[in-house]
Design a protein around this motif. Structure first.
Motif, PDB file in Angstrom:
ATOM      1  N   VAL A  37      -2.331  -1.218  -5.426  1.00  0.00           N
ATOM      2  CA  VAL A  37      -1.807  -1.406  -4.068  1.00  0.00           C
ATOM      3  C   VAL A  37      -2.777  -2.286  -3.272  1.00  0.00           C
ATOM      4  O   VAL A  37      -3.869  -1.854  -2.893  1.00  0.00           O
ATOM      5  N   LYS A  39      -2.177  -3.761  -0.335  1.00  0.00           N
ATOM      6  CA  LYS A  39      -1.914  -3.834   1.114  1.00  0.00           C
ATOM      7  C   LYS A  39      -3.233  -3.863   1.892  1.00  0.00           C
ATOM      8  O   LYS A  39      -4.180  -3.134   1.553  1.00  0.00           O
ATOM      9  N   ASN A  60       3.152  -2.865   1.194  1.00  0.00           N
ATOM     10  CA  ASN A  60       3.950  -2.055   2.128  1.00  0.00           C
ATOM     11  C   ASN A  60       4.722  -2.857   3.160  1.00  0.00           C
ATOM     12  O   ASN A  60       5.668  -2.352   3.735  1.00  0.00           O
ATOM     13  N   ILE A  82       6.583  -1.015  -1.746  1.00  0.00           N
ATOM     14  CA  ILE A  82       6.388   0.440  -1.624  1.00  0.00           C
ATOM     15  C   ILE A  82       6.411   0.919  -0.176  1.00  0.00           C
ATOM     16  O   ILE A  82       6.145   2.086   0.089  1.00  0.00           O
ATOM     17  N   ARG A 133       6.835   7.929   6.958  1.00  0.00           N
ATOM     18  CA  ARG A 133       6.583   7.650   5.547  1.00  0.00           C
ATOM     19  C   ARG A 133       7.867   7.374   4.774  1.00  0.00           C
ATOM     20  O   ARG A 133       7.803   7.008   3.603  1.00  0.00           O
ATOM     21  N   MET A 159      10.898   8.493  -6.323  1.00  0.00           N
ATOM     22  CA  MET A 159       9.555   8.209  -5.820  1.00  0.00           C
ATOM     23  C   MET A 159       9.283   9.159  -4.678  1.00  0.00           C
ATOM     24  O   MET A 159      10.192   9.548  -3.933  1.00  0.00           O
ATOM     25  N   VAL A 161       5.913  10.630  -1.791  1.00  0.00           N
ATOM     26  CA  VAL A 161       4.535  10.686  -1.281  1.00  0.00           C
ATOM     27  C   VAL A 161       4.281  12.138  -0.892  1.00  0.00           C
ATOM     28  O   VAL A 161       5.002  12.705  -0.065  1.00  0.00           O
ATOM     29  N   MET A 197      -1.202   8.753  -5.860  1.00  0.00           N
ATOM     30  CA  MET A 197      -2.044   7.746  -5.228  1.00  0.00           C
ATOM     31  C   MET A 197      -3.491   8.130  -5.569  1.00  0.00           C
ATOM     32  O   MET A 197      -3.728   9.022  -6.374  1.00  0.00           O
ATOM     33  N   THR A 198      -4.444   7.476  -4.936  1.00  0.00           N
ATOM     34  CA  THR A 198      -5.840   7.728  -5.300  1.00  0.00           C
ATOM     35  C   THR A 198      -6.195   9.215  -5.190  1.00  0.00           C
ATOM     36  O   THR A 198      -6.810   9.786  -6.092  1.00  0.00           O
ATOM     37  N   ARG A 213       0.510   4.675  -8.011  1.00  0.00           N
ATOM     38  CA  ARG A 213       0.278   3.598  -7.040  1.00  0.00           C
ATOM     39  C   ARG A 213      -1.115   3.774  -6.449  1.00  0.00           C
ATOM     40  O   ARG A 213      -1.330   4.629  -5.610  1.00  0.00           O
ATOM     41  N   ILE A 214      -2.055   2.949  -6.914  1.00  0.00           N
ATOM     42  CA  ILE A 214      -3.462   3.166  -6.586  1.00  0.00           C
ATOM     43  C   ILE A 214      -4.017   2.019  -5.751  1.00  0.00           C
ATOM     44  O   ILE A 214      -4.034   0.859  -6.186  1.00  0.00           O
ATOM     45  N   GLY A 215      -4.474   2.335  -4.533  1.00  0.00           N
ATOM     46  CA  GLY A 215      -5.100   1.337  -3.659  1.00  0.00           C
ATOM     47  C   GLY A 215      -6.604   1.468  -3.657  1.00  0.00           C
ATOM     48  O   GLY A 215      -7.318   0.773  -4.387  1.00  0.00           O
ATOM     49  N   THR A 216      -7.116   2.384  -2.831  1.00  0.00           N
ATOM     50  CA  THR A 216      -8.578   2.519  -2.664  1.00  0.00           C
ATOM     51  C   THR A 216      -9.305   2.781  -3.984  1.00  0.00           C
ATOM     52  O   THR A 216     -10.411   2.284  -4.167  1.00  0.00           O
ATOM     53  N   ARG A 222      -9.589  -0.535   2.674  1.00  0.00           N
ATOM     54  CA  ARG A 222      -8.777  -1.665   3.138  1.00  0.00           C
ATOM     55  C   ARG A 222      -9.469  -2.353   4.321  1.00  0.00           C
ATOM     56  O   ARG A 222     -10.056  -1.685   5.169  1.00  0.00           O
TER      57      ARG A 222
HETATM   58  C1  LIG Z   1      -1.104   2.895   0.585  1.00  0.00           C
HETATM   59  C2  LIG Z   1      -0.172   3.510  -0.362  1.00  0.00           C
HETATM   60  C3  LIG Z   1      -0.582   3.860  -1.657  1.00  0.00           C
HETATM   61  C4  LIG Z   1      -2.020   3.727  -2.136  1.00  0.00           C
HETATM   62  O1  LIG Z   1      -2.857   4.602  -1.441  1.00  0.00           O
HETATM   63  P1  LIG Z   1      -4.375   4.857  -1.876  1.00  0.00           P
HETATM   64  O2  LIG Z   1      -4.710   6.133  -1.257  1.00  0.00           O
HETATM   65  O3  LIG Z   1      -5.180   3.726  -1.306  1.00  0.00           O
HETATM   66  O4  LIG Z   1      -4.425   4.887  -3.345  1.00  0.00           O
HETATM   67  C5  LIG Z   1       0.366   4.386  -2.530  1.00  0.00           C
HETATM   68  N1  LIG Z   1       1.647   4.560  -2.152  1.00  0.00           N
HETATM   69  C6  LIG Z   1       2.093   4.242  -0.930  1.00  0.00           C
HETATM   70  C7  LIG Z   1       3.517   4.476  -0.580  1.00  0.00           C
HETATM   71  C8  LIG Z   1       1.191   3.719   0.004  1.00  0.00           C
HETATM   72  O5  LIG Z   1       1.628   3.439   1.223  1.00  0.00           O
END
Ligand SMILES: *Cc1c(COP(=O)(O)O)cnc(C)c1O
Length: 224
Positions: A37, A39, A60, A82, A133, A159, A161, A197-198, A213-216, A222
């Motif tokens: 991710v 974003k 996003n 996403i 969300r 899907m 969250v 996610m993370t 879905r992995i961001g941090t 970010r």
């Molecule tokens: C930002 C986001 C992620 C990733 O989040 P992290 O905590 O950074 O891994 C995954 N899914 C969705 C829907 C997000 O908005």
């Protein structure tokens, strides 16, 4: 845009990816797609991610995805949308997005099907009741799935969250939410499940995630 990404950045992302893949293996799972991710990370991070082997990338915001897709060109990236979908943004996303994760109402399903016939997508369920969300209510799930199929979308799964693991319900609530979604997914006959996610990767893997879905965890905090 950096044509040749910073080698230190590529190495850091590759190391983070290896750690995520180890956790997937430790959970006894295989064939799990890691969506990076990007974003609120700059284009340089997108380029470095691809160099590090992360080609499934999630965004996003429509404008941010379209801008990054234009700036990075043909690098074999598969863009995943996403974020919350607005009807008037689907047209601009259509040429770029490989997978939509957030189909959550019939009007959006109809527009995505019209602009991107046959596209792969997930239907998002509101697991946590967190405003902003997205996701459909459980009571509307069958109708939204039906609308997406009628719109010629290739619906591959659900899907969701989860609520934050440091919230009042803790990790037990995260697990319960994911398991509820996994049961509904199986009942609907789907084979893909976009959860994790993370902060809740292990709970998601335990519940049967096929897409995380992995961001941090891959790219750090970010910055944009
Ligand atoms: C930002 C986001 C992620 C990733 O989040 P992290 O905590 O950074 O891994 C995954 N899914 C969705 C829907 C997000 O908005």
């Amino acid at each position: 845009m950096t044509e040749n990404p910073d080698p230190a950045l590529v190495e850091r992302i590759a190391g983070n990816l290896a750690a995520i893949e180890e956790r997937i293996a430790a959970a006894g799972r295989a064939g799990v797609t890691v969506v990076g991710v990007t974003k609120r990370h700059p284009v340089d991070v997108v380029v470095a991610a691809v160099e590090a082997g992360v080609v499934d990338l999630g965004e996003n915001y429509a404008q941010e995805l379209v801008g990054k897709a234009a700036a990075t060109g043909d690098r074999g990236i598969r863009w995943h949308f996403i974020g919350q979908l607005q009807r008037n943004k689907v047209r601009s996303l259509a040429p770029h997005v490989s997978v939509f994760h957030t189909i959550d109402r019939s009007s959006i399903a109809a527009e995505v099907g019209r602009r991107c016939p046959g596209v792969r997508a997930f239907v998002q369920v509101d697991l946590a009741g967190i405003p902003g969300r997205g996701g459909c209510a459980w009571a509307d799930l069958e109708a939204v799935v039906g609308a997406a199929k009628d719109a010629a979308i290739d619906v591959v799964g659900l899907m969701g969250v989860a609520p934050p693991p440091d919230g009042p319900g803790g990790r037990a609530e995260v697990r319960a939410c994911f398991e509820h979604l996994a049961r509904a997914n199986a009942e609907l006959g789907f084979h893909e499940l976009s959860i994790g996610m993370t902060a809740d990767l292990d709970e998601a893997l335990g519940a049967g995630a096929t897409v995380v879905r992995i961001g941090t965890g891959l790219f750090g905090e970010r910055t944009l």
